[in-house]
Write a protein that holds these residues in place. Structure first.
Motif, PDB file in Angstrom:
ATOM      1  N   ARG A 184       0.808  -1.227   0.000  1.00  0.00           N
ATOM      2  CA  ARG A 184       0.000   0.000   0.000  1.00  0.00           C
ATOM      3  C   ARG A 184       0.840   1.275   0.000  1.00  0.00           C
ATOM      4  O   ARG A 184       0.297   2.370  -0.108  1.00  0.00           O
ATOM      5  N   VAL A 185       2.142   1.134   0.112  1.00  0.00           N
ATOM      6  CA  VAL A 185       3.006   2.320   0.205  1.00  0.00           C
ATOM      7  C   VAL A 185       3.319   2.824  -1.202  1.00  0.00           C
ATOM      8  O   VAL A 185       3.826   2.071  -2.035  1.00  0.00           O
ATOM      9  N   PRO A 186       3.033   4.081  -1.495  1.00  0.00           N
ATOM     10  CA  PRO A 186       3.216   4.582  -2.863  1.00  0.00           C
ATOM     11  C   PRO A 186       4.674   4.846  -3.213  1.00  0.00           C
ATOM     12  O   PRO A 186       5.548   4.936  -2.338  1.00  0.00           O
ATOM     13  N   ALA A 187       4.909   4.986  -4.510  1.00  0.00           N
ATOM     14  CA  ALA A 187       6.243   5.336  -5.007  1.00  0.00           C
ATOM     15  C   ALA A 187       6.536   6.804  -4.723  1.00  0.00           C
ATOM     16  O   ALA A 187       5.631   7.613  -4.488  1.00  0.00           O
ATOM     17  N   LEU A 188       7.812   7.136  -4.753  1.00  0.00           N
ATOM     18  CA  LEU A 188       8.229   8.519  -4.568  1.00  0.00           C
ATOM     19  C   LEU A 188       8.077   9.293  -5.876  1.00  0.00           C
ATOM     20  O   LEU A 188       8.291   8.748  -6.960  1.00  0.00           O
ATOM     21  N   GLU A 189       7.739  10.548  -5.762  1.00  0.00           N
ATOM     22  CA  GLU A 189       7.657  11.387  -6.959  1.00  0.00           C
ATOM     23  C   GLU A 189       9.052  11.715  -7.485  1.00  0.00           C
ATOM     24  O   GLU A 189       9.284  11.722  -8.698  1.00  0.00           O
ATOM     25  N   ASP A 190       9.974  12.002  -6.585  1.00  0.00           N
ATOM     26  CA  ASP A 190      11.342  12.343  -6.979  1.00  0.00           C
ATOM     27  C   ASP A 190      12.259  11.149  -6.740  1.00  0.00           C
ATOM     28  O   ASP A 190      12.131  10.445  -5.733  1.00  0.00           O
ATOM     29  N   GLU A 191      13.173  10.940  -7.643  1.00  0.00           N
ATOM     30  CA  GLU A 191      14.092   9.810  -7.532  1.00  0.00           C
ATOM     31  C   GLU A 191      14.972   9.941  -6.289  1.00  0.00           C
ATOM     32  O   GLU A 191      15.494  11.008  -5.980  1.00  0.00           O
ATOM     33  N   LEU A 192      15.134   8.834  -5.589  1.00  0.00           N
ATOM     34  CA  LEU A 192      16.025   8.763  -4.433  1.00  0.00           C
ATOM     35  C   LEU A 192      17.160   7.809  -4.773  1.00  0.00           C
ATOM     36  O   LEU A 192      16.920   6.658  -5.133  1.00  0.00           O
ATOM     37  N   ILE A 193      18.383   8.280  -4.660  1.00  0.00           N
ATOM     38  CA  ILE A 193      19.545   7.439  -4.939  1.00  0.00           C
ATOM     39  C   ILE A 193      20.184   7.038  -3.612  1.00  0.00           C
ATOM     40  O   ILE A 193      20.741   7.873  -2.896  1.00  0.00           O
TER      41      ILE A 193
END
Length: 218
Positions: A184-193
């Motif tokens: 249920r946890v959504p993806a991030l809008e901004d890329e995380l490295i």
């Protein structure tokens, strides 16, 4: 259980010997392992954000001092909890510490108690969307890694290798189940490295660049 709420059979002499070998303050650390009781030891919260580990390469060791040695202490193992170990893997992942990821994952894998099944890891309900996305991706990657081990013929708790059939069919096993909260946890809008060049698919699905291979050490 004894009067402290601890499982019976804890080797207290061995606990004390190990603490005296690895700790600069064994009496204090023994007290910390006994208090508060009868609850499980708690991991320090809130967890640092992933970026904090890139800014301070000593952060993991500062928050988890001597953890490879402390995991050998019977009293610590009796009071440790799956969620605390999961959080330590999160911190090692964010610190890009491959050996720490591998050793903590192996420790988790070798805990045969029913409460250490991955499905039972409670929802962290982290208010920080970045931390929450990393935690969910890590949980999914751990389920994949544990089922990969089971398919190989390994069994949790350090049990002996189970051979495949002559035709290569894996021996029957009960797979680890994904906790419902992770999906249920959504993806991030901004890329995380987290790790440059990381190709972990579970992390990639949430726009996170990280490796997953250290979860599959055997």
């Amino acid at each position: 259980m004894n009067f402290l709420g601890l499982p019976k059979g804890i080797d207290f002499p061995l606990t004390w010997r190990i603490l005296r070998m690895v700790s600069a303050h064994p009496y204090w650390d023994l007290l910390r392992l006994l208090w508060p009781f009868p609850w499980y030891l708690r991991h320090s919260l809130p967890l640092p954000r992933p970026q904090a580990f890139a800014q301070d390469n000593t952060l993991f060791d500062t928050r988890n001092p001597l953890i490879p040695q402390i995991r050998l202490v019977p009293l610590f193992r009796a009071r440790d909890s799956p969620i605390a170990s999961f959080y330590r893997i999160y911190e090692a992942m964010c610190a890009r510490d491959g050996p720490a990821i591998g050793s903590e994952t192996q420790y988790f894998w070798r805990r045969p108690e029913a409460q250490w099944a991955l499905e039972g890891i409670p929802d962290p309900r982290d208010p920080d969307p970045v931390r929450y996305a990393v935690l969910a991706s890590l949980m999914e990657a751990m389920v994949d890694a544990f089922n990969w081990r089971l398919e190989l013929g390994l069994r949790r708790g350090g049990k002996r290798w189970v051979e495949r059939d002559d035709d290569g069919t894996p021996a029957p096993f009960v797979p680890e189940v994904m906790p419902a909260w992770a999906g249920r946890v959504p993806a991030l809008e901004d890329e995380l490295i987290i790790a440059e060049g990381g190709t972990g698919p579970r992390f990639g699905a949430r726009n996170i660049i990280a490796f997953e291979g250290d979860l599959r050490t055997v």
